[in-house]
Design a protein around this motif. Structure first.
Motif, PDB file in Angstrom:
ATOM      1  N   PHE A  87       0.872  -1.183   0.000  1.00 52.23           N
ATOM      2  CA  PHE A  87       0.000   0.000   0.000  1.00 52.23           C
ATOM      3  C   PHE A  87       0.900   1.221   0.000  1.00 52.23           C
ATOM      4  O   PHE A  87       1.904   1.253   0.716  1.00 52.23           O
ATOM      5  CB  PHE A  87      -0.896  -0.013   1.240  1.00 52.23           C
ATOM      6  CG  PHE A  87      -1.827   1.157   1.316  1.00 52.23           C
ATOM      7  CD1 PHE A  87      -2.954   1.230   0.508  1.00 52.23           C
ATOM      8  CD2 PHE A  87      -1.569   2.221   2.189  1.00 52.23           C
ATOM      9  CE1 PHE A  87      -3.817   2.315   0.577  1.00 52.23           C
ATOM     10  CE2 PHE A  87      -2.431   3.302   2.265  1.00 52.23           C
ATOM     11  CZ  PHE A  87      -3.559   3.353   1.453  1.00 52.23           C
ATOM     12  N   ASP A  88       0.548   2.231  -0.811  1.00 53.83           N
ATOM     13  CA  ASP A  88       1.368   3.442  -0.829  1.00 53.83           C
ATOM     14  C   ASP A  88       0.494   4.644  -1.165  1.00 53.83           C
ATOM     15  O   ASP A  88      -0.545   4.519  -1.835  1.00 53.83           O
ATOM     16  CB  ASP A  88       2.503   3.314  -1.852  1.00 53.83           C
ATOM     17  CG  ASP A  88       3.596   4.352  -1.625  1.00 53.83           C
ATOM     18  OD1 ASP A  88       3.749   4.821  -0.472  1.00 53.83           O
ATOM     19  OD2 ASP A  88       4.288   4.696  -2.591  1.00 53.83           O
ATOM     20  N   VAL A  89       0.941   5.785  -0.676  1.00 56.42           N
ATOM     21  CA  VAL A  89       0.243   7.060  -0.928  1.00 56.42           C
ATOM     22  C   VAL A  89       1.283   8.115  -1.273  1.00 56.42           C
ATOM     23  O   VAL A  89       2.346   8.162  -0.635  1.00 56.42           O
ATOM     24  CB  VAL A  89      -0.530   7.519   0.334  1.00 56.42           C
ATOM     25  CG1 VAL A  89      -1.079   8.943   0.148  1.00 56.42           C
ATOM     26  CG2 VAL A  89      -1.656   6.554   0.671  1.00 56.42           C
ATOM     27  N   HIS A  90       1.000   8.921  -2.284  1.00 53.68           N
ATOM     28  CA  HIS A  90       1.816  10.120  -2.524  1.00 53.68           C
ATOM     29  C   HIS A  90       0.886  11.319  -2.701  1.00 53.68           C
ATOM     30  O   HIS A  90      -0.208  11.183  -3.261  1.00 53.68           O
ATOM     31  CB  HIS A  90       2.711   9.956  -3.762  1.00 53.68           C
ATOM     32  CG  HIS A  90       3.943   9.144  -3.471  1.00 53.68           C
ATOM     33  ND1 HIS A  90       5.177   9.702  -3.298  1.00 53.68           N
ATOM     34  CD2 HIS A  90       4.101   7.802  -3.306  1.00 53.68           C
ATOM     35  CE1 HIS A  90       6.075   8.737  -3.041  1.00 53.68           C
ATOM     36  NE2 HIS A  90       5.435   7.578  -3.038  1.00 53.68           N
ATOM     37  N   ALA A  91       1.358  12.464  -2.205  1.00 54.35           N
ATOM     38  CA  ALA A  91       0.553  13.697  -2.286  1.00 54.35           C
ATOM     39  C   ALA A  91       0.829  14.444  -3.594  1.00 54.35           C
ATOM     40  O   ALA A  91       1.917  14.326  -4.162  1.00 54.35           O
ATOM     41  CB  ALA A  91       0.892  14.601  -1.094  1.00 54.35           C
ATOM     42  N   LEU A 140       3.978   1.590  -8.698  1.00 51.79           N
ATOM     43  CA  LEU A 140       5.136   0.691  -8.669  1.00 51.79           C
ATOM     44  C   LEU A 140       5.651   0.501  -7.245  1.00 51.79           C
ATOM     45  O   LEU A 140       6.157  -0.567  -6.904  1.00 51.79           O
ATOM     46  CB  LEU A 140       6.253   1.208  -9.588  1.00 51.79           C
ATOM     47  CG  LEU A 140       5.941   1.198 -11.088  1.00 51.79           C
ATOM     48  CD1 LEU A 140       7.203   1.518 -11.899  1.00 51.79           C
ATOM     49  CD2 LEU A 140       5.350  -0.133 -11.550  1.00 51.79           C
ATOM     50  N   HIS A 141       5.509   1.527  -6.411  1.00 54.90           N
ATOM     51  CA  HIS A 141       5.940   1.376  -5.023  1.00 54.90           C
ATOM     52  C   HIS A 141       5.077   0.345  -4.286  1.00 54.90           C
ATOM     53  O   HIS A 141       5.596  -0.516  -3.566  1.00 54.90           O
ATOM     54  CB  HIS A 141       5.863   2.713  -4.270  1.00 54.90           C
ATOM     55  CG  HIS A 141       6.832   3.738  -4.790  1.00 54.90           C
ATOM     56  ND1 HIS A 141       6.973   4.992  -4.241  1.00 54.90           N
ATOM     57  CD2 HIS A 141       7.715   3.691  -5.827  1.00 54.90           C
ATOM     58  CE1 HIS A 141       7.889   5.679  -4.909  1.00 54.90           C
ATOM     59  NE2 HIS A 141       8.346   4.911  -5.880  1.00 54.90           N
ATOM     60  N   ALA A 142       3.767   0.449  -4.464  1.00 54.78           N
ATOM     61  CA  ALA A 142       2.871  -0.506  -3.789  1.00 54.78           C
ATOM     62  C   ALA A 142       3.141  -1.929  -4.276  1.00 54.78           C
ATOM     63  O   ALA A 142       3.175  -2.879  -3.486  1.00 54.78           O
ATOM     64  CB  ALA A 142       1.416  -0.125  -4.044  1.00 54.78           C
TER      65      ALA A 142
HETATM   66 MG    MG Z   1       6.180   5.571  -2.245  1.00 53.52          MG
END
Ligand code: MG
Length: 396
Positions: free
Chosen positions: A240-244, A274-276
């Protein structure tokens, strides 16, 4: 005299399990039964040599079953099991080993500790020692109807390995061959031949797992017991990932550049998908998370393309002998619209991972205006993967 040789009796021609293939060549978890027996016998470390006695016309089957294994040349069997063993012993007579272990090819679950114990008995002076199990069931005599109960006291079920002083068992077999047929017929194992010659044979408690494969049910039980060491295991990982959002003119999603009025903020190219996915792959392997492998504090990852991170996780998986089964990725945002780019993102991720596009799923959803994604403050991505990995050590 020195040396200790295992003689595997694999000359039977019949399949009591149906079909034309002799029982000892039946495939079990991807290998012929004989190969399991040979490999496990070699692995006992108890023998200077392992020799098989094989049936007429079985040379091709034997060759295919034992390719790459360090075995002495096979010996031709006879018309009965007893004659096959005799042929094997006669063929070894010139080498005159001190000890011979006579074993059924159809007992693939032979065990190192048990085998070494039997060999030690003979090394310590016994003429013979066999693996055997005490009878625990109540025994009845009868033919459709009970005619009587037989005491099970001091009754044992004989297994193999049966280990002997070589010269003693060779002499016993030569003597047995001179007997009238009616007396020879009852000799269904080598301990019987030894008893008839007056040799003392020790009974050593065996193991239930060392059963002889005779029926289809035995074969299924064998496959069940061998499966944990031969079948890859499937594992699941989630990420799971989040970017603002921040100032900019495009976002990177799954390695695809998508024009947008804002960019995602991050140390690398901020490709949240890709991070998640990288975290999901690392999670499936129990290999930590993306921050451990690529610390944000390390300047070398500044502005890095996130395909690098995903490829690193895929390489780790490949080095462990693993394989991606599938990945399912859900992108959560109001904008940009993902639908028009979905096929490109699938192709991009499949390309980075080197898998067919059919194994990659990309979905998108909004949160109906709710929460930080609903307010358009950023993008969240959830990824789930399944991978196969080679089996661990038993009991890990
Ligand atoms: Mg990330």
């Amino acid at each position: 005299m020195s040396g200790c040789i295992a003689l595997l009796v694999a000359a039977g021609s019949g399949s009591r399990m149906g079909g034309d293939l002799p029982k000892q060549y039946t495939p079990v978890c991807g290998k012929p039964m004989l190969r399991w027996t040979v490999e496990r016998t070699l692995a006992t470390g108890a023998f200077d040599d392992v020799v098989c006695v094989i049936g007429d016309g079985h040379d091709d089957l034997y060759g295919a079953a034992t390719v790459g294994l360090a075995l002495a040349a096979p010996i031709r069997g006879g018309a009965t099991r007893r004659e096959s063993v005799r042929n094997g012993l006669e063929a070894l007579a010139e080498r005159a080993p001190a000890i011979v272990s006579i074993q059924d090819a159809a007992r693939p679950l032979v065990d190192g500790a048990e085998t070494r114990l039997l060999v030690d008995h003979v090394r310590a002076g016994a003429a013979g020692a066999i693996a055997a199990l005490p009878v625990v069931d109540t025994l009845k005599r009868g033919d459709g109807r009970i005619a009587g109960t037989v005491s099970r006291e001091n009754l044992w079920r004989a297994q193999t390995p049966q280990v002997f002083d070589f010269a003693a068992i060779l002499g016993a077999h030569r003597a047995a061959a001179q007997l009238p047929a009616t007396q020879r017929e009852v000799l269904t194992d080598d301990a019987g031949v030894a008893e008839l010659a007056g040799l003392e044979v020790a009974l050593v408690p065996g193991r239930e797992e060392n059963f002889k494969i005779t029926t289809q049910a035995d074969l299924q039980r064998l496959e069940f017991l061998l499966m944990p060491t031969s079948t890859p295991e499937t594992r699941t990982g989630s990420g799971f990932d989040v970017h603002a959002f921040g100032p900019g003119d495009h976002v990177m999603l799954g390695g695809v550049r998508i024009a947008h009025g804002q960019a995602l903020v991050g140390h690398s190219d901020a490709d949240v998908a890709l991070h998640a996915l990288t975290d999901a792959l690392l999670g499936a392997m129990g290999a930590g998370d993306i921050g451990q492998h690529f610390p944000p504090s390390d300047p070398q990852w500044k502005g890095a393309g996130s395909a690098l991170f995903l490829r690193h996780a895929a390489d780790l998986l490949a080095r462990r002998g693993g394989r991606l089964v599938n990945a399912d990725i859900t992108i959560v945002c109001e904008r940009p619209k993902v639908g028009p780019h979905r096929a490109a993102i699938v192709a991009s991720i499949a390309g980075i991972l080197g898998v067919a596009a059919g194994r990659i799923s990309v979905k998108a959803t909004t949160t109906e205006g709710l929460g930080f994604t609903g307010r358009g403050e950023g993008i969240a991505v959830q990824a789930v993967v399944s991978v196969t990995l080679p089996p661990g050590e038993p009991g890990d």
